[in-house]
Structures are given as structure tokens and as C-alpha cells.
Design a protein around this motif. Structure first.
Motif, mmCIF file in Angstrom:
data_model
loop_
_atom_site.group_PDB
_atom_site.id
_atom_site.type_symbol
_atom_site.label_atom_id
_atom_site.label_comp_id
_atom_site.label_asym_id
_atom_site.label_seq_id
_atom_site.Cartn_x
_atom_site.Cartn_y
_atom_site.Cartn_z
ATOM 1 N N ALA A 17 9.942 47.175 50.881
ATOM 2 C CA ALA A 17 9.737 46.525 52.177
ATOM 3 C C ALA A 17 8.508 45.618 52.148
ATOM 4 C CB ALA A 17 9.583 47.575 53.276
ATOM 5 N N GLN A 18 7.485 45.995 51.395
ATOM 6 C CA GLN A 18 6.296 45.146 51.286
ATOM 7 C C GLN A 18 6.649 43.806 50.640
ATOM 8 O OE1 GLN A 18 2.346 47.699 51.524
ATOM 9 N NE2 GLN A 18 2.842 47.020 49.488
ATOM 10 N N VAL A 19 7.437 43.872 49.584
ATOM 11 C CA VAL A 19 7.819 42.651 48.878
ATOM 12 C C VAL A 19 8.703 41.780 49.764
ATOM 13 C CG1 VAL A 19 9.039 41.728 46.873
ATOM 14 C CG2 VAL A 19 7.646 43.793 46.645
ATOM 15 N N PHE A 20 9.700 42.395 50.408
ATOM 16 C CA PHE A 20 10.631 41.613 51.216
ATOM 17 C C PHE A 20 9.968 41.067 52.482
ATOM 18 C CE2 PHE A 20 13.857 43.750 48.623
ATOM 19 C CZ PHE A 20 14.704 42.674 48.358
ATOM 20 N N THR A 21 8.939 41.746 52.975
ATOM 21 C CA THR A 21 8.216 41.214 54.130
ATOM 22 C C THR A 21 7.536 39.904 53.773
ATOM 23 O OG1 THR A 21 7.846 43.432 55.054
ATOM 24 C CG2 THR A 21 6.383 41.668 55.798
ATOM 25 N N LEU A 79 9.483 31.667 37.390
ATOM 26 C CA LEU A 79 8.368 32.475 36.931
ATOM 27 C C LEU A 79 7.298 32.575 38.018
ATOM 28 C CD1 LEU A 79 6.794 34.005 34.757
ATOM 29 C CD2 LEU A 79 6.006 31.802 33.870
ATOM 30 N N ALA A 80 7.006 31.446 38.658
ATOM 31 C CA ALA A 80 6.029 31.454 39.741
ATOM 32 C C ALA A 80 6.488 32.350 40.881
ATOM 33 C CB ALA A 80 5.791 30.030 40.241
ATOM 34 N N LEU A 81 7.773 32.269 41.219
ATOM 35 C CA LEU A 81 8.309 33.101 42.293
ATOM 36 C C LEU A 81 8.206 34.583 41.929
ATOM 37 C CD1 LEU A 81 9.582 32.389 45.037
ATOM 38 C CD2 LEU A 81 11.822 32.707 43.988
ATOM 39 N N ALA A 82 8.452 34.914 40.662
ATOM 40 C CA ALA A 82 8.334 36.304 40.220
ATOM 41 C C ALA A 82 6.892 36.790 40.333
ATOM 42 C CB ALA A 82 8.825 36.433 38.781
ATOM 43 N N CYS A 83 5.931 35.928 40.028
ATOM 44 C CA CYS A 83 4.518 36.296 40.164
ATOM 45 C C CYS A 83 4.168 36.578 41.619
ATOM 46 C CB CYS A 83 3.630 35.181 39.620
ATOM 47 S SG CYS A 83 3.680 34.965 37.832
ATOM 48 N N TYR A 84 4.654 35.716 42.506
ATOM 49 C CA TYR A 84 4.356 35.903 43.924
ATOM 50 C C TYR A 84 5.023 37.159 44.476
ATOM 51 C CZ TYR A 84 2.614 31.115 43.752
ATOM 52 O OH TYR A 84 1.910 29.981 43.436
ATOM 53 N N LEU A 85 6.139 37.571 43.888
ATOM 54 C CA LEU A 85 6.803 38.798 44.317
ATOM 55 C C LEU A 85 6.123 40.045 43.747
ATOM 56 C CD1 LEU A 85 10.558 37.756 43.996
ATOM 57 C CD2 LEU A 85 9.280 38.150 46.101
ATOM 58 N N THR A 86 5.310 39.876 42.713
ATOM 59 C CA THR A 86 4.622 41.011 42.095
ATOM 60 C C THR A 86 3.376 41.397 42.872
ATOM 61 O OG1 THR A 86 5.424 40.358 39.913
ATOM 62 C CG2 THR A 86 3.557 41.858 39.972
ATOM 63 N N VAL A 87 2.640 40.412 43.377
ATOM 64 C CA VAL A 87 1.368 40.689 44.047
ATOM 65 C C VAL A 87 1.521 41.622 45.243
ATOM 66 C CG1 VAL A 87 -0.619 39.643 45.212
ATOM 67 C CG2 VAL A 87 0.388 38.527 43.219
ATOM 68 N N PRO A 88 2.565 41.503 46.087
ATOM 69 C CA PRO A 88 2.686 42.445 47.214
ATOM 70 C C PRO A 88 2.809 43.906 46.806
ATOM 71 C CG PRO A 88 4.095 40.537 47.575
ATOM 72 C CD PRO A 88 3.573 40.428 46.170
ATOM 73 N N LEU A 89 3.133 44.170 45.553
ATOM 74 C CA LEU A 89 3.163 45.548 45.078
ATOM 75 C C LEU A 89 1.761 46.123 44.929
ATOM 76 C CD1 LEU A 89 5.863 45.208 42.267
ATOM 77 C CD2 LEU A 89 6.206 46.135 44.576
#
Length: 324
Positions: A17-21, A79-89
Motif C-alpha cells: 500500500a505504501q508503494v501504490f500510494t 529503471l528510473a521508475l523501478a528506483c522510485y518504486l523502491t524508495v517507498p519501501l
């Protein structure tokens, strides 16, 4: 008679939920900012939902690549999008309690992941052969060499104030006592981070965030040669980066309240609303600043970043002189 207790969500679902938010709310925050900016300028402005419509239109278009560009040109936006999806974790987006993956890296590691995303986009722009894209790439990396040390020093100063560099622990330290927020060292470090956010999101001092062909453009120019879904990924990633930086500012540094203390559905839902409200208020404040000051000349960006670095240095000095 008491009502039924809110159902408890599985921890992996809360983490998702953190990532999808961040993923789903980022374009909406950009829409709120664009709407507020238009009102400040006396215009009606676009709809708040307009960024979603723009992304949908871009995803429906054809993708093209410049002749001679390598495969990395198309991989970089993903790759950039994957990085941005990692930080919310790694950061407290919705919960006050640390999630299992929250200790994979400290706040410094999160900064490195954001830098990796910027580096990937800059490399793709540089090999595109487009003059504006190459110009934006060159400037982005030049100024990153100036701003990233400031970010590192800001993290160091806050780590010294809170005695930790883990985002969840930082937020817990601030949340434990409201006077922590008004400590001089903490305020100076937060001010330095806010100035870096202004520069990183293209609000000030030199860049126009509307993407017009001006000599000061940096962030917007790097995606000129991308099209279709890949350009949509760049636009979406840029919005996510903005919301991530806002989240770090409000949920780690300044206002880590409204976070869910338990994995209950109601608590997590309220945390989502709290994040959107706080991010919208920060965005409105940034827009007010952006429209209250004229853009600086390109060479003045060093003065702006130097001022942010000075605030971070003063935060450390204040800490050791008894003001922290």
C-alpha cells in the motif's frame, strides 16, 4: 454499543500500500500544484485529474527511439521508475511502525537510489543525440554534483540531531516530542532540505517546470527524445520523485503525525488521507514560493545551493553549541 473493529491488514499488503500510494497519488499531487499555480496567476488552470489523462494519452501513443540509440535508451525510464518504486519501501509513507523492508537501507541509501534514477535518465538523454536532451543531461549531472553533497550533509546533520539515520527511527524521534521540531538544529537542517527540494523539483532557482524551451531547462529537457509509454514513464517518475521528497520532508523531518500506528484498515486509510493533505499543503507552499520570486540566472544556482549547504553546516554547529 461499540462498533465493529477495523480489519487488520497483512503486513505485506500494508507494505504494498505504501508503494501504490506513491505510485497512484503522485500525478494527483502534481495536478493540485498545477491548479493552485493557475489560481495564483489568475488563470482557471487545468483540472486536478489532468495529469492522469495526459499519462493515459501518452501510454496509447507509439514509442520511437532516435537512430543510433542503444537499448538502454528505452530501459532507462523503466529503471528510473523501478528506483522510485523502491524508495517507498524504506521511508514512513503510511505507518509509524517499521515494516519488514524498512531496514533494507537508511535514508542515505534511499538518496543513492534516487540518484541512480536521475543518472539513468541522464545517460539515456545523453546518448539520444538530441541537442536539448543532451543539454539537459549535462546540466543535470553538473548541478547534481553540487546538490547531492548538500543532501548528504543534511542527512548527516539530522542523523546527529536524532542519533540515527534510519527514516522510521528519525520520524519516531521527532514524533516522541513536539519540541523536537522547533529545535534550532532541526529547523536549520529541514530548511536546507527544503531548499534542495525546490531545486530538485525544478521550482527554483533557474528551471521552468512547464517544459518550455528555455536556456534554464534541466529536468524537463532530458525527456525530449522519448515518446509514448516511455515518455509517460518519465513524467510519472518525475511526479513520484516529487511526492517522495515531500514525504521525506513531512513524514521524517517536520510532521510525522497522522501515520498508522497499527495495520488496521481504518488507520491505514486515514494515513493515506493525511499524506495527501500534507503533501498538497507542501505543494501549495512550494508553488507560492515559485510564483513569488523571479528565476535566477543559471550561474546563480551555485549561490542557491551554497545557501542550503550553509544551513546544514549551521545545523551541525548549532547542535554542538547547545542549540540542538
Amino acid at each position: 454499543m461499540s462498533g465493529a473493529a477495523s480489519p487488520i491488514l497483512p503486513i505485506p499488503l500494508v507494505q504494498a500500500a505504501q508503494v501504490f500510494t506513491i505510485l497512484l497519488a503522485a500525478p494527483g499531487i502534481s495536478g493540485v500544484i498545477a491548479r493552485v499555480e493557475a489560481r495564483l496567476q489568475g488563470r482557471r488552470g487545468p483540472r486536478v485529474m489532468q495529469p492522469y489523462f495526459d499519462l493515459a494519452k501518452l501510454f496509447a501513443k507509439e514509442s520511437l527511439a532516435p537512430e543510433g540509440a542503444s537499448g538502454f535508451f528505452l530501459v532507462a525510464p523503466l529503471l528510473a521508475l523501478a528506483c522510485y518504486l523502491t524508495v517507498p519501501l524504506l521511508i514512513p509513507v503510511l505507518t509509524a511502525f517499521p515494516l519488514p523492508l524498512g531496514y533494507m537501507a537508511d535514508i542515505l541509501g534511499g538518496g543513492f537510489i534516487l540518484s541512480l534514477a536521475g543518472f539513468a535518465v541522464a545517460v539515456a538523454a545523453a546518448e539520444s543525440g538530441g541537442p536539448y536532451a543532451q543539454l539537459g543531461s549535462s546540466r543535470a549531472k553538473t548541478f547534481a554534483a553540487i546538490t547531492e553533497p548538500v543532501v548528504l550533509f543534511v542527512v548527516l546533520s539530522v542523523a546527529l540531531v536524532t542519533a540515527t539515520d534510519l527514516p522510521y527511527a528519525m520520524a519516531a524521534t521527532v514524533r516522541s516530542d513536539i519540541t523536537q521540531v522547533i529545535r534550532p538544529a532541526h529547523l536549520l537542517a529541514a530548511g536546507a532540505l527544503f531548499m534542495v527540494i525546490l531545486a530538485e523539483t525544478g521550482r527554483i532557482p533557474v528551471e521552468t517546470h512547464t517544459g518550455t524551451n528555455e536556456f534554464g531547462m534541466i529536468e524537463e529537457a532530458r525527456g525530449f527524445e522519448h515518446s509514448g509509454p516511455y515518455f509517460a514513464a518519465l513524467r510519472w517518475g518525475s511526479a513520484m520523485k516529487q511526492l517522495i521528497l515531500y514525504t521525506i520532508l513531512i513524514n521524517v523531518f517536520l510532521a510525522p503525525w497522522g501515520l498508522a500506528a497499527t495495520p488496521a484498515l481504518a488507520a491505514v486509510g486515514l494515513a493515506v488521507v493525511a499524506l495527501l493533505v500534507k503533501a498538497s499543503l507542501v505543494g501549495a507552499g512550494v508553488t507560492l514560493i515559485d510564483n513569488s520570486f523571479a528565476k535566477l540566472r543559471l550561474f546563480k544556482i551555485t549561490d542557491f545551493v551554497a545557501a542550503a549547504f550553509l544551513l546544514a553546516v549551521l545545523a551541525v554547529l548549532t547542535l554542538y553549541l547547545g542549540g540542538g
